[in-house]
Scaffold this active site. Sequence first.
Site, PDB file in Angstrom:
ATOM      1  N   CYS A 190     -25.347 114.436  39.021  1.00 48.58           N
ATOM      2  CA  CYS A 190     -26.210 113.436  38.859  1.00 48.58           C
ATOM      3  C   CYS A 190     -27.663 113.540  39.258  1.00 48.58           C
ATOM      4  O   CYS A 190     -28.350 114.226  38.854  1.00 48.58           O
ATOM      5  CB  CYS A 190     -25.447 112.187  39.546  1.00 48.58           C
ATOM      6  SG  CYS A 190     -26.144 110.720  38.522  1.00 48.58           S
ATOM      7  N   HIS A 207     -20.002 113.260  37.306  1.00 45.97           N
ATOM      8  CA  HIS A 207     -19.513 113.053  38.553  1.00 45.97           C
ATOM      9  C   HIS A 207     -17.934 113.786  38.729  1.00 45.97           C
ATOM     10  O   HIS A 207     -16.970 112.989  38.451  1.00 45.97           O
ATOM     11  CB  HIS A 207     -19.305 111.630  39.266  1.00 45.97           C
ATOM     12  CG  HIS A 207     -20.587 111.117  39.527  1.00 45.97           C
ATOM     13  ND1 HIS A 207     -21.389 111.479  40.544  1.00 45.97           N
ATOM     14  CD2 HIS A 207     -21.390 110.124  38.814  1.00 45.97           C
ATOM     15  CE1 HIS A 207     -22.374 110.653  40.368  1.00 45.97           C
ATOM     16  NE2 HIS A 207     -22.518 109.956  39.531  1.00 45.97           N
ATOM     17  N   GLU A 263     -16.641 114.886  41.152  1.00 45.16           N
ATOM     18  CA  GLU A 263     -15.408 114.202  42.395  1.00 45.16           C
ATOM     19  C   GLU A 263     -14.880 113.150  42.240  1.00 45.16           C
ATOM     20  O   GLU A 263     -14.132 112.735  43.264  1.00 45.16           O
ATOM     21  CB  GLU A 263     -16.835 113.961  43.485  1.00 45.16           C
ATOM     22  CG  GLU A 263     -17.619 112.963  43.670  1.00 45.16           C
ATOM     23  CD  GLU A 263     -18.845 113.085  42.672  1.00 45.16           C
ATOM     24  OE1 GLU A 263     -18.912 114.031  41.583  1.00 45.16           O
ATOM     25  OE2 GLU A 263     -20.091 112.490  42.924  1.00 45.16           O
TER      26      GLU A 263
END
Length: 607
Positions: A80, A172, A174
């Site tokens: 990001c 993202h 994660e």
Amino acid sequence: MQHDKIAVVDFGGQYAHLIATKVRRSRVLAEIRQPEDLIEEFASCKGVILSGSPALASFGEDSGWNKAILDLDVPILGFCFGHQEIAKHYGGTVINGKQEWGHADLHLLREHPLFAGLDKVEQVWMSHFDSVTGVGPDFEELGYSVLDEAAPPHRFAAIGSDKLRRYGFQFHPEVDDTVHGDDMIANFVLGICGCSPTWTMDNYVQEQIERIRAQVGDGSVFLLASGGVDSTVAARLFAEALGPQRLQLLHVDNGLMRKDESAQVVTLFSDLGLGENLHFIDAGETFLQALEGKIEPEAKRRAIGDTFITVFESEARRLGITDHLLGQGTIYPDTIETGGTKRADTIKTHHNRVPVIEEMIAAGRVIEPLADLYKVEVRELGEMLDIPHAMIRRHPFPGPGLGVRLLCSDGTVPDQDGLDKIGPAVAELAAAAGLEAMPLPIRSVGVKADLRSYEHPVLLHGDADFATLTRTAGRIFKSVAGLNRALWNLAPEPPRVLRPLAATMSRQRLDLLRECDHLVMEGLRRHGLYDRIWQCPTVLVPLEVDGRGRELCIIRPVLSERAMTATAAELPRPLLDDLRQEILTLPGISGLAYDLTSKPPGTIEWE
Ligand code: XMP
């Protein structure tokens, strides 16, 4: 043993710490670094990951970080904001625009070690205002994203330079909603950085026990025990480390608990063999007084957090408990959402992170053994400590309890101009799906691209399947500013009026909310859904919609893994029929709605 190590640079994004957790899941040690840290701090790292941020790369915000990090001779991957900073640094362009929220498909343009073992199209999670629109000479586009088939694709969702060993993802990996995000992180850490997977969680409990003993010394711990998963696991860990004599528990009935909950908590702790250490106080009246006249969500949160401490301290004095540390079951999301790292925006002040507690932490008077963990890890730990499964699977319940699910209002319409602007745009988007849409004259808290929002919901009315409803919600969020939630009207008729009513926190309103929440929980259990759903807050809003009752009731079933992101969960029609039947007929209820919002742009709780 020396472990290979990855540095995660925390730009204040909501998920920086989660990146470190996911790296550790690949059995590689990860440590958080600050963007201005000296380059020596990165000396022993085999790779670097740059996190997201509430700052906007397009406007050059937060651009003063230590760029020497980019000269390190190790692979670097940005997510990001980190992705945009890498693109910019090596000659690419970043603009403010082309925002995306929620699920998107990543289309890979070629095979690459970062995506080894994955499909050509992967589901990923987006939350951004800024976008990369061009890359420098050494870089290539590795993939683009498609959020909506009807719109043009978003270019440069994944970029890279194998020559420079610099990479970036707009999405993202994660968060759990990026389906194979863990594999992407493992491919970077183990494949591209060449780390050996030697770090394990096996000795985590032992390490924590030793830490507790060192911090408490000869003293004792007085733990605020709500009966939720976190404080219960913390209680068990303290008892393990210190022995039951040096642990005292205080359960405060703050009047904001669910139906019969305090009685159940007392039983729970005696079942866990900690009944003798448990003190109980009914402080409902004190909390109601502290909340008197409070309307703004942060003001309510602060009042509840402060009152916990006042009650706690007076109980400690009354019981003659001195020389104690305040124990809390704080977990990592409580800190990050409170803006508890240097750059993070305050999404909401969690009850265990109000200023009085921050002062006590600074004075070394607080102990929080779970502060680095997410709920999934706390549950794993709970299993290791033999806490019964049914207890561990309980839905998360926020410390401020029903206090953040019972909205209050002074009876005026907030931001009428904003509402007037939103109306025609949402109506047009909804009509494309055969639905009616009306923005509501109330506000709730949300999170967008790592920033707090306090905006209107939109109510959709009409018959459509769940996929159409959530897709329509997604389209509305994408193209209309000033909104952070979409609801689906469960009442048979569209609203006849939309009138906010003056209402503050009261025992009578809390009792009505307790009853609605009880019906929803019973319904989930009856339909075998309780364990499949992460959490299902029930919310009451003082909004007249049918000219009869005073309260709009909203149910918010969500799927999540760590509460940092979430999607609306689909409930079966027979359950919705039951709830209509049971809730719409309660005296005082004006309407019933189903929250379709993902996180972002909404948060799980309404305040
Ligand atoms: P949000 O609403 O921010 O919530 O998406 C994320 C998770 O945290 C819970 N929550 C809290 N838990 N104290 C807590 O212990 C709080 O003040 C608090 N506020 C939200 C929420 O229920 C969800 O599981």
